[in-house]
Write an enzyme that holds these catalytic residues in place. Sequence first.
Site, PDB file in Angstrom:
ATOM      1  N   GLY A  15      71.572   7.172  31.079  1.00  0.00           N
ATOM      2  CA  GLY A  15      71.900   5.989  30.295  1.00  0.00           C
ATOM      3  C   GLY A  15      70.711   5.483  29.508  1.00  0.00           C
ATOM      4  O   GLY A  15      69.596   6.015  29.607  1.00  0.00           O
ATOM      5  N   LYS A 132      76.608 -10.855  34.180  1.00  0.00           N
ATOM      6  CA  LYS A 132      78.036 -11.005  34.482  1.00  0.00           C
ATOM      7  C   LYS A 132      78.314 -11.092  35.983  1.00  0.00           C
ATOM      8  O   LYS A 132      79.431 -11.440  36.399  1.00  0.00           O
ATOM      9  CB  LYS A 132      78.826  -9.866  33.842  1.00  0.00           C
ATOM     10  CG  LYS A 132      78.804  -9.930  32.318  1.00  0.00           C
ATOM     11  CD  LYS A 132      79.386  -8.702  31.676  1.00  0.00           C
ATOM     12  CE  LYS A 132      79.336  -8.820  30.163  1.00  0.00           C
ATOM     13  NZ  LYS A 132      77.951  -8.930  29.627  1.00  0.00           N
ATOM     14  N   VAL A 173      71.136  -5.679  27.126  1.00  0.00           N
ATOM     15  CA  VAL A 173      69.973  -4.872  26.758  1.00  0.00           C
ATOM     16  C   VAL A 173      70.134  -4.441  25.307  1.00  0.00           C
ATOM     17  O   VAL A 173      71.087  -3.752  24.943  1.00  0.00           O
ATOM     18  CB  VAL A 173      69.830  -3.639  27.666  1.00  0.00           C
ATOM     19  CG1 VAL A 173      68.636  -2.796  27.232  1.00  0.00           C
ATOM     20  CG2 VAL A 173      69.674  -4.070  29.124  1.00  0.00           C
TER      21      VAL A 173
END
Length: 337
Positions: A15, A132, A173
């Site tokens: 990622g 979140k 991000v």
Amino acid sequence: MDLNGKSILITGGTGSLGKALVRRIFSESPNVKRLVIFSRDEQKQFQMAQEYSVSKYPSIRFFIGDVRDKERLIRAMSGIDYVIHAAAMKHVPIAEYNPDECVKTNIGGAQNVIDACLQTGVQRVVALSTDKACAPINLYGATKLASDKLFIAANNIKGSNPIRFSVVRYGNVMGSNGSVIPFFMDKRKEGVLPITDPNMTRFNISLKGGVEMVMHALEHAWGGELFVPKIPSYRITDVAKAVAPNCEQKVVGIRPGEKVHEEMITSSDSFNTYDLGKYFVILPTITTWSLEQFTKEHAAVKVPIGFAYNSGTNSDWETEESLRRLIIEHLDPDFQP
């Protein structure tokens, strides 16, 4: 942080943040003993291996595996010193539509990582969280809150094992896969940018800032801390203006499970929250070490009761100009609005 001679495993290592961590580690610790990229997407591993070939980076290993598979994790963690847990299902609408899959990966996978770390010789673990997870209203946030609780509580069941588990929580991000700025940059050629809600705000952190936070936790965590960075917010309308000032902004409505503003610390967290200077830290109600010694060594200052950290009431804001500078610095040096 000097990682020379250490063996590190990154779950979800293909990622955006995983790749940024790899760049940082090889830049600062070229003699790292082993760097294992653990993820389930073979295509992403293949692509990443083109950049990080074993001939050029002999310490790198690409390990296909899913955090749902504990036995595979145990095998991958053999001889590993540090684990950075970045694997997750993170897209809010997809998680809302596929809740059982999100639970299996984000909660079951977190427990598998913990169990595998406890059964091997891992010394330190840093798990990535999200804003979140703070007062969650969507399933993704709820699963990440559960994951945070699991990693923090793991310090209570380690017995004499010297392993330390900690968590880092931050906002969007900048430039990560699926994030709003690359999305707007791609959509601007259509002349219309979809805006969920004109009042929407989000916290903003660069990949570099996220990496620095992980490294800070790896080096300094005592075990059980949840680190929160002091970072600016942005208004979604300012992002749209910064990326494409001449595009129409079309309000399309909030997606399932979205908030208008995000939080990273609620007023209920204030009872256990301390200011460390660059970061806030939420400490567990039960610690395996002396709170008095921790506050003394870190010059930690207790936040006022009722303190909350919200993207809509933040005192630090990005502007159109600062967002453009960040895009040029972190995403596209040739960017023109």
